[in-house]
Write a protein that holds these residues in place. Sequence first.
Motif, PDB file in Angstrom:
ATOM      1  N   PHE A 187     -11.041  19.370  42.667  1.00  0.00           N
ATOM      2  CA  PHE A 187     -12.170  19.431  43.590  1.00  0.00           C
ATOM      3  C   PHE A 187     -13.389  18.660  43.093  1.00  0.00           C
ATOM      4  O   PHE A 187     -14.465  18.778  43.659  1.00  0.00           O
ATOM      5  CB  PHE A 187     -12.585  20.887  43.842  1.00  0.00           C
ATOM      6  N   ALA A 188     -13.233  17.897  42.016  1.00  0.00           N
ATOM      7  CA  ALA A 188     -14.388  17.194  41.447  1.00  0.00           C
ATOM      8  C   ALA A 188     -15.091  16.355  42.507  1.00  0.00           C
ATOM      9  O   ALA A 188     -14.438  15.705  43.324  1.00  0.00           O
ATOM     10  CB  ALA A 188     -13.922  16.295  40.297  1.00  0.00           C
ATOM     11  N   ASN A 189     -16.402  16.369  42.500  1.00  0.00           N
ATOM     12  CA  ASN A 189     -17.234  15.587  43.431  1.00  0.00           C
ATOM     13  C   ASN A 189     -17.077  15.986  44.888  1.00  0.00           C
ATOM     14  O   ASN A 189     -17.485  15.254  45.777  1.00  0.00           O
ATOM     15  CB  ASN A 189     -16.939  14.079  43.318  1.00  0.00           C
ATOM     16  N   THR A 190     -16.424  17.105  45.164  1.00  0.00           N
ATOM     17  CA  THR A 190     -16.303  17.541  46.549  1.00  0.00           C
ATOM     18  C   THR A 190     -17.120  18.822  46.728  1.00  0.00           C
ATOM     19  O   THR A 190     -17.489  19.476  45.743  1.00  0.00           O
ATOM     20  CB  THR A 190     -14.839  17.862  46.928  1.00  0.00           C
ATOM     21  N   PRO A 191     -17.421  19.190  47.972  1.00  0.00           N
ATOM     22  CA  PRO A 191     -18.132  20.455  48.195  1.00  0.00           C
ATOM     23  C   PRO A 191     -17.203  21.665  48.095  1.00  0.00           C
ATOM     24  O   PRO A 191     -17.642  22.798  48.257  1.00  0.00           O
ATOM     25  CB  PRO A 191     -18.674  20.293  49.627  1.00  0.00           C
ATOM     26  N   ILE A 192     -15.926  21.432  47.819  1.00  0.00           N
ATOM     27  CA  ILE A 192     -14.958  22.532  47.766  1.00  0.00           C
ATOM     28  C   ILE A 192     -15.007  23.199  46.392  1.00  0.00           C
ATOM     29  O   ILE A 192     -14.978  22.522  45.366  1.00  0.00           O
ATOM     30  CB  ILE A 192     -13.530  22.019  48.038  1.00  0.00           C
ATOM     31  N   THR A 193     -15.104  24.522  46.402  1.00  0.00           N
ATOM     32  CA  THR A 193     -15.064  25.225  45.120  1.00  0.00           C
ATOM     33  C   THR A 193     -13.716  25.903  44.904  1.00  0.00           C
ATOM     34  O   THR A 193     -13.257  26.043  43.776  1.00  0.00           O
ATOM     35  CB  THR A 193     -16.193  26.265  45.015  1.00  0.00           C
ATOM     36  N   SER A 194     -13.077  26.337  45.981  1.00  0.00           N
ATOM     37  CA  SER A 194     -11.725  26.873  45.837  1.00  0.00           C
ATOM     38  C   SER A 194     -11.029  26.918  47.192  1.00  0.00           C
ATOM     39  O   SER A 194     -11.681  26.800  48.231  1.00  0.00           O
ATOM     40  CB  SER A 194     -11.758  28.277  45.228  1.00  0.00           C
ATOM     41  N   ILE A 195      -9.718  27.034  47.153  1.00  0.00           N
ATOM     42  CA  ILE A 195      -8.936  27.168  48.386  1.00  0.00           C
ATOM     43  C   ILE A 195      -8.056  28.403  48.248  1.00  0.00           C
ATOM     44  O   ILE A 195      -7.376  28.586  47.245  1.00  0.00           O
ATOM     45  CB  ILE A 195      -8.056  25.923  48.635  1.00  0.00           C
ATOM     46  N   ARG A 196      -8.125  29.270  49.261  1.00  0.00           N
ATOM     47  CA  ARG A 196      -7.279  30.470  49.278  1.00  0.00           C
ATOM     48  C   ARG A 196      -6.412  30.411  50.522  1.00  0.00           C
ATOM     49  O   ARG A 196      -6.769  29.750  51.504  1.00  0.00           O
ATOM     50  CB  ARG A 196      -8.132  31.735  49.322  1.00  0.00           C
ATOM     51  N   SER A 197      -5.293  31.111  50.482  1.00  0.00           N
ATOM     52  CA  SER A 197      -4.459  31.120  51.681  1.00  0.00           C
ATOM     53  C   SER A 197      -3.766  32.459  51.809  1.00  0.00           C
ATOM     54  O   SER A 197      -3.584  33.181  50.830  1.00  0.00           O
ATOM     55  CB  SER A 197      -3.421  30.005  51.604  1.00  0.00           C
ATOM     56  N   ALA A 198      -3.401  32.790  53.046  1.00  0.00           N
ATOM     57  CA  ALA A 198      -2.679  34.021  53.302  1.00  0.00           C
ATOM     58  C   ALA A 198      -1.770  33.838  54.500  1.00  0.00           C
ATOM     59  O   ALA A 198      -2.101  33.109  55.429  1.00  0.00           O
ATOM     60  CB  ALA A 198      -3.658  35.166  53.567  1.00  0.00           C
ATOM     61  N   GLN A 199      -0.614  34.480  54.434  1.00  0.00           N
ATOM     62  CA  GLN A 199       0.305  34.481  55.570  1.00  0.00           C
ATOM     63  C   GLN A 199      -0.114  35.672  56.442  1.00  0.00           C
ATOM     64  O   GLN A 199       0.173  36.800  56.126  1.00  0.00           O
ATOM     65  CB  GLN A 199       1.744  34.634  55.062  1.00  0.00           C
ATOM     66  N   ARG A 200      -0.825  35.420  57.522  1.00  0.00           N
ATOM     67  CA  ARG A 200      -1.378  36.521  58.324  1.00  0.00           C
ATOM     68  C   ARG A 200      -0.297  37.208  59.134  1.00  0.00           C
ATOM     69  O   ARG A 200      -0.296  38.419  59.284  1.00  0.00           O
ATOM     70  CB  ARG A 200      -2.468  35.986  59.253  1.00  0.00           C
ATOM     71  N   THR A 201       0.591  36.455  59.712  1.00  0.00           N
ATOM     72  CA  THR A 201       1.783  36.990  60.366  1.00  0.00           C
ATOM     73  C   THR A 201       2.920  36.127  59.854  1.00  0.00           C
ATOM     74  O   THR A 201       2.660  35.113  59.182  1.00  0.00           O
ATOM     75  CB  THR A 201       1.698  36.869  61.908  1.00  0.00           C
ATOM     76  N   PRO A 202       4.163  36.479  60.162  1.00  0.00           N
ATOM     77  CA  PRO A 202       5.252  35.632  59.652  1.00  0.00           C
ATOM     78  C   PRO A 202       5.099  34.156  60.052  1.00  0.00           C
ATOM     79  O   PRO A 202       5.661  33.278  59.410  1.00  0.00           O
ATOM     80  CB  PRO A 202       6.502  36.250  60.282  1.00  0.00           C
ATOM     81  N   ASN A 203       4.337  33.892  61.096  1.00  0.00           N
ATOM     82  CA  ASN A 203       4.230  32.512  61.572  1.00  0.00           C
ATOM     83  C   ASN A 203       2.820  31.956  61.578  1.00  0.00           C
ATOM     84  O   ASN A 203       2.574  30.931  62.213  1.00  0.00           O
ATOM     85  CB  ASN A 203       4.780  32.406  63.001  1.00  0.00           C
ATOM     86  N   ASP A 204       1.894  32.657  60.954  1.00  0.00           N
ATOM     87  CA  ASP A 204       0.516  32.172  60.998  1.00  0.00           C
ATOM     88  C   ASP A 204      -0.077  32.140  59.597  1.00  0.00           C
ATOM     89  O   ASP A 204      -0.116  33.161  58.919  1.00  0.00           O
ATOM     90  CB  ASP A 204      -0.356  33.063  61.895  1.00  0.00           C
ATOM     91  N   VAL A 205      -0.522  30.976  59.219  1.00  0.00           N
ATOM     92  CA  VAL A 205      -1.130  30.803  57.896  1.00  0.00           C
ATOM     93  C   VAL A 205      -2.634  30.653  58.078  1.00  0.00           C
ATOM     94  O   VAL A 205      -3.089  29.929  58.969  1.00  0.00           O
ATOM     95  CB  VAL A 205      -0.570  29.541  57.199  1.00  0.00           C
ATOM     96  N   ARG A 206      -3.375  31.345  57.261  1.00  0.00           N
ATOM     97  CA  ARG A 206      -4.822  31.103  57.247  1.00  0.00           C
ATOM     98  C   ARG A 206      -5.205  30.528  55.893  1.00  0.00           C
ATOM     99  O   ARG A 206      -4.851  31.067  54.849  1.00  0.00           O
ATOM    100  CB  ARG A 206      -5.586  32.407  57.507  1.00  0.00           C
ATOM    101  N   VAL A 207      -5.937  29.416  55.948  1.00  0.00           N
ATOM    102  CA  VAL A 207      -6.432  28.790  54.717  1.00  0.00           C
ATOM    103  C   VAL A 207      -7.947  28.913  54.728  1.00  0.00           C
ATOM    104  O   VAL A 207      -8.585  28.573  55.726  1.00  0.00           O
ATOM    105  CB  VAL A 207      -6.025  27.297  54.648  1.00  0.00           C
ATOM    106  N   VAL A 208      -8.491  29.444  53.657  1.00  0.00           N
ATOM    107  CA  VAL A 208      -9.946  29.575  53.558  1.00  0.00           C
ATOM    108  C   VAL A 208     -10.439  28.679  52.426  1.00  0.00           C
ATOM    109  O   VAL A 208      -9.945  28.759  51.297  1.00  0.00           O
ATOM    110  CB  VAL A 208     -10.366  31.035  53.295  1.00  0.00           C
ATOM    111  N   ILE A 209     -11.380  27.812  52.783  1.00  0.00           N
ATOM    112  CA  ILE A 209     -11.930  26.874  51.805  1.00  0.00           C
ATOM    113  C   ILE A 209     -13.343  27.312  51.458  1.00  0.00           C
ATOM    114  O   ILE A 209     -14.201  27.380  52.346  1.00  0.00           O
ATOM    115  CB  ILE A 209     -11.919  25.449  52.372  1.00  0.00           C
ATOM    116  N   ASP A 210     -13.577  27.632  50.220  1.00  0.00           N
ATOM    117  CA  ASP A 210     -14.922  28.006  49.778  1.00  0.00           C
ATOM    118  C   ASP A 210     -15.717  26.753  49.473  1.00  0.00           C
ATOM    119  O   ASP A 210     -15.221  25.843  48.816  1.00  0.00           O
ATOM    120  CB  ASP A 210     -14.830  28.902  48.538  1.00  0.00           C
TER     121      ASP A 210
END
Length: 471
Positions: free
Chosen positions: A80-103
């Motif tokens: 993430f160097a030089n980017t505004p991103i500090t971390s990326i998290r993800s979760a399988q919300r349902t068997p077919n739905d992924v949520r990605v959260v970018i801090d």
Amino acid sequence: MRLRALYAGLALLLAMFAVDALGAAEVRGVRLWRAPDNTRLVFDLSGQVQHSVFTLSAPNRLVIDINGAQLSTKLDQLNFANTPITSIRSAQRTPNDVRVVIDLSSVVTPKSFTLAPNQQYGNRLVVDLFDQDAGAPPSVPVTATAGTPQLPVTPAQPAAKLPSVPGGKRDIVIAIDAGHGGEDPGAIGAKGQHEKDVTLAIAKYLQQQISQEKGFRAELIRTGDYFIPLRKRTEIARKKGADLFVSIHADAAPRPSAFGASVFALSDRGATSETARWLADNENRSDLIGGVGSVSLDDKDRMLAGVLLDLSMTASLSSSLNVGQKVLSNIGRSTPLHKRRVEQAGFMVLKSPDIPSILVETGFISNPGEALKLTSASHQQVLARSITTGVRQFFMQNPPPGTYLAMLRDQGSAVEPPREHRVASGESLATIAQRYQVSLPALRKANGLTRDTVKVGQKLSIPTTALASQE
Ligand SMILES: [Zn+2]
């Protein structure tokens, strides 16, 4: 009976889940590219997905919902160097739905789209995070948090036109466009060489060399490994006040034996239809070309068409042909040519042009031998030197008004200060004479040489007849 029905129902339910799960696309990986004003995330997918993107504040986050997808990779391998991103998290919300959260460490303006498979990549979801002070693209939905203080937008600098040579005479500005970049590797060589790396390396040498020429300044359109939409490239050139736009590429052909360099300018034929076709394309045109296109050969022509179309918006055809021919003949002294004349792709030219533009195909990266040369620093420097010489020759004959070179021409070559050249490795007396557009005998005489051998580091004075002796 009842139990059996329940089992049957359960089995059916499980089967449905299984079918659903099989139908979901896999998120197989994510790649990241940092550009000066944005960060691009590319999710590699095994199939098509639906998605939505929204931002949250306090703390700043970007949420990407990918529907019809399962995560089959970890997303924490990124730098993430030089980017505004500090971390990326993800979760399988349902068997077919992924949520990605970018801090995020700062507010961004997101823009997202999907790309269809090409020869190199499968389905992709692209999320561009535009820095808040970078000026967002026009089509971006407003999702930034209300009340966020706007950072001052850097004014489009007409700095390019500021005088930088004594006497108030401005430099001639050459915009150098390294083709492709980031998600778009361009053509790929037999050993996996990427066109985007070759073009950037040559562009950087070219910038150094041109900037060393008195009265010239060179600006890179792309400075690193990221993609810039085609329209943006010409826009950047215009903002930098370019007098000439030089786009650097490397060719590819199905036949590995194809070789040689070529130079393109626009064609004045077929303008209407080509223009119409390209203009009709939506705002994602550049992204589509950049993301999907340029790997396949068919699409490579489209890439070229896109670049040339954009150039044509402001191009001066006769100047382009003129400078193109000078560049081509100089390249021809150091590397084989694919075509001896400046080619005009069957595209079009604009009627009221203001930036002459050429596209240099430096050789065939699909030819194993030429790919080796194209990736060698010494050959890249030689190519850059040929282009520099051609560009210099053109502007000495056609100096734009108000420039240092125009002043020299108006006042005669007598005002040109004596020049000195330190011999670099790979140079001969002949190439130095060619570079400064002086005759070999004149160069010998000015330095009291009886033979043509020169040593690396040797200082040569260049006779000041350059302008008078132009062809
Ligand atoms: Zn290319």
